[in-house]
Design a protein around this motif. Structure first.
Motif, PDB file in Angstrom:
ATOM      1  N   ASN A  58       0.799  -1.224   0.000  1.00  0.00           N
ATOM      2  CA  ASN A  58       0.000   0.000   0.000  1.00  0.00           C
ATOM      3  C   ASN A  58       0.832   1.274   0.000  1.00  0.00           C
ATOM      4  O   ASN A  58       0.281   2.377   0.098  1.00  0.00           O
ATOM      5  CB  ASN A  58      -0.942   0.000   1.216  1.00  0.00           C
ATOM      6  N   LEU A  59       2.162   1.155  -0.123  1.00  0.00           N
ATOM      7  CA  LEU A  59       3.001   2.345  -0.209  1.00  0.00           C
ATOM      8  C   LEU A  59       2.672   3.118  -1.489  1.00  0.00           C
ATOM      9  O   LEU A  59       2.273   2.544  -2.496  1.00  0.00           O
ATOM     10  CB  LEU A  59       4.474   1.964  -0.223  1.00  0.00           C
ATOM     11  N   SER A  60       2.893   4.415  -1.453  1.00  0.00           N
ATOM     12  CA  SER A  60       2.640   5.236  -2.637  1.00  0.00           C
ATOM     13  C   SER A  60       3.695   4.959  -3.702  1.00  0.00           C
ATOM     14  O   SER A  60       4.793   4.481  -3.407  1.00  0.00           O
ATOM     15  CB  SER A  60       2.660   6.717  -2.254  1.00  0.00           C
ATOM     16  N   ASP A  61       3.373   5.267  -4.941  1.00  0.00           N
ATOM     17  CA  ASP A  61       4.314   5.075  -6.044  1.00  0.00           C
ATOM     18  C   ASP A  61       5.598   5.861  -5.824  1.00  0.00           C
ATOM     19  O   ASP A  61       6.682   5.440  -6.238  1.00  0.00           O
ATOM     20  CB  ASP A  61       3.675   5.501  -7.371  1.00  0.00           C
ATOM     21  N   GLY A  62       5.488   6.996  -5.147  1.00  0.00           N
ATOM     22  CA  GLY A  62       6.659   7.836  -4.905  1.00  0.00           C
ATOM     23  C   GLY A  62       7.672   7.224  -3.965  1.00  0.00           C
ATOM     24  O   GLY A  62       8.821   7.684  -3.895  1.00  0.00           O
TER      25      GLY A  62
END
Length: 494
Positions: free
Chosen positions: A324-328
């Protein structure tokens, strides 16, 4: 005769899934190759330069001199962790990753548990005094962290060999775990002050950023925390003198303490004419704090620690957190926590950007971190579970799915002859024993919150019986309660 085993997915904890090489399997699936040139490029890169590229080096004292030493001979380095909690968290892993990179290239490492310094408390990075913990709890924490460090570095070598085959051609350095209570428990305060007190300058102690912040905050600082930098400096000196440890590694907030240790060692050597000329230098390396792309910090004080103890943060929860980490965050986290060659990570990021909805980068990151922390095979087990629950059953066969769930070790068994006599309500009562009442479960069923089978067919009748046709390949039954609470029933024959 058949048996029915029920597995609850809410508190998963994977065991080793031995038959698969987790990351390479996923890379192959997405057409990402790992070449000999990729592997060679990483090993040929000077270690400090390589750590910078991975975002693992923030500050380095006397960097040109240290860089030369690293290329010429085997060095020894250490980093410490105080037993302020039962477990390390992933933010604590960054300095350990630096040690691991050095160790894989032939350097010796000395992970240190602060059995002594943990009694005092480090003021670095804090605006208030640490809460004192009881002796028994602290000793338990020391033992837990000792085991975690030992396991991390032992697994780390195997982990690296599976990501870069050329590491097998390099003899790793030694790994020697230390506890600073070994030397502090026999030191008397008067002896310490008479021998070393004159080498400790109070004006320099007051100038440390962590001390100035506390003095200016109005909260003040206790003498115990004020002297912490002396304790850490002496640790460095002892390891330097007895084991030729020249490098201390720590977080950015440890820079002042590290410099205090270097200064302490220098003063002692200047006082001994016979050693002054030949004494090798002492160095410090700091790593950046682990943050997300939005600047959010990881850790106990931030209240969002992801612990490496699988009972505090189960392996499956760790996987889901990374998914669930952001793409960034993908590229930064892969560089820091994976030992895949940097050029392979570039390929992963490129593939990820071509179709972000597939979350290729997050999947590989999650598999990598699970394998790194909990052992080879943890990642692929969690991927199978996650894909099964949230992505459908198309990528894996039933036996693979069951094998992944079985490794969780949370099976509940009863005879299959009972299944035809049990309603869906009875099954849920067995699953949620002492967690949800019969009345609550009836309401969930009546409200359409319970689904059965791979097609998530909603159930509204509490008396409905589970039929053999509900089992995928006659072996697996899936029950969903609410949006995210899944349970797997395995049907096995005797």
């Amino acid at each position: 005769m058949m048996k029915v085993k029920i597995l609850q997915v809410g508190t998963l904890s994977c065991q080793l899934f031995k038959r698969r090489n987790s990351t390479l399997q996923i890379l192959t699936k997405y057409g990402i190759d790992v070449t000999t040139e990729d592997c060679r490029r990483d090993l040929d890169d000077p270690i400090l330069n390589h750590l910078k590229k991975r975002g693992l080096l923030s500050q380095c004292t006397h960097e040109p001199e240290l860089s030369q030493l690293c290329s010429k001979r085997r060095l020894s380095l250490y980093c410490g962790a105080d037993p302020s909690a039962r477990s390390l968290h992933i933010g604590n892993l960054l300095p350990l990753m630096v040690l691991l990179h050095f160790n894989l290239r032939g350097h010796n490492i000395f992970p240190l548990v602060g059995g002594a310094t943990g009694k005092v408390g480090d003021p670095s990075g804090r605006e208030t005094e640490r809460t004192e913990i009881q002796h028994e709890e602290r000793e338990s924490n020391v033992e837990n962290i000792r085991k975690q460090m030992k396991s991390f570095f032992r697994r780390g070598v195997t982990f690296a060999h599976r990501r870069n085959q050329l590491f097998k051609d390099v003899e790793p350095g030694t790994q020697m775990l230390k506890n600073n209570i070994e030397w502090w428990e026999n030191i008397r305060i008067l002896d310490f002050l008479s021998t070393y007190g004159k080498f400790i300058k109070v004006n320099q102690m007051l100038a440390r950023e962590s001390i100035k912040k506390r003095l200016n905050s109005g909260m003040g600082i206790g003498f115990n925390e004020f002297t912490y930098q002396i304790l850490q400096a002496f640790d460095f000196f002892v390891l330097y003198k007895n084991h030729n440890v020249q490098i201390q590694v720590g977080g950015n907030d440890q820079y002042g303490n590290i410099v205090a240790g270097i200064d302490f060692i220098s003063r002692l050597h200047r006082n001994k004419a016979d050693n002054a000329v030949h004494a090798p230098g002492a160095f410090g390396i700091t790593v950046p704090l682990l943050t997300t792309s939005t600047g959010e910090k990881f850790g106990k004080s931030a209240g969002n620690a992801v612990f490496i103890d699988k009972y505090m943060t189960p392996s499956y929860q760790l996987y889901q957190y990374m998914i669930n980490l952001s793409d960034g965050d993908v590229e930064r986290f892969l560089n820091k926590f994976s030992l895949l060659p940097l050029s392979v990570i570039d390929k992963i990021v490129l593939k990820h950007k071509q179709n972000k909805k597939q979350r290729i980068g997050q999947k590989i990151l999650a598999v990598e971190l699970c394998d790194l922390i909990h052992g080879q095979g943890e990642g692929i087990s969690n991927l199978i579970i996650s894909e099964t629950l949230f992505g459908g059953f198309l990528n894996f066969n039933t036996l693979e799915i069951l094998e992944a769930f079985r490794k969780q070790g949370l099976l509940k068994t009863y005879k299959a002859c009972m299944i035809e006599n049990l309603s869906i309500l009875n099954v849920l009562e067995d699953i949620y024993r002492q967690q949800k009442s019969r009345t609550e479960l009836k309401k969930l069923i009546k409200g359409g919150s319970v689904s059965l089978g791979v097609k998530n067919t909603r159930i509204f009748d509490s008396d409905l019986r589970i039929k053999p046709d509900d089992a995928l390949d006659g072996k697996l039954i899936l029950i969903r309660v609410g949006k995210k609470d899944y349970h797997v029933i395995e049907v096995t024959s005797e």
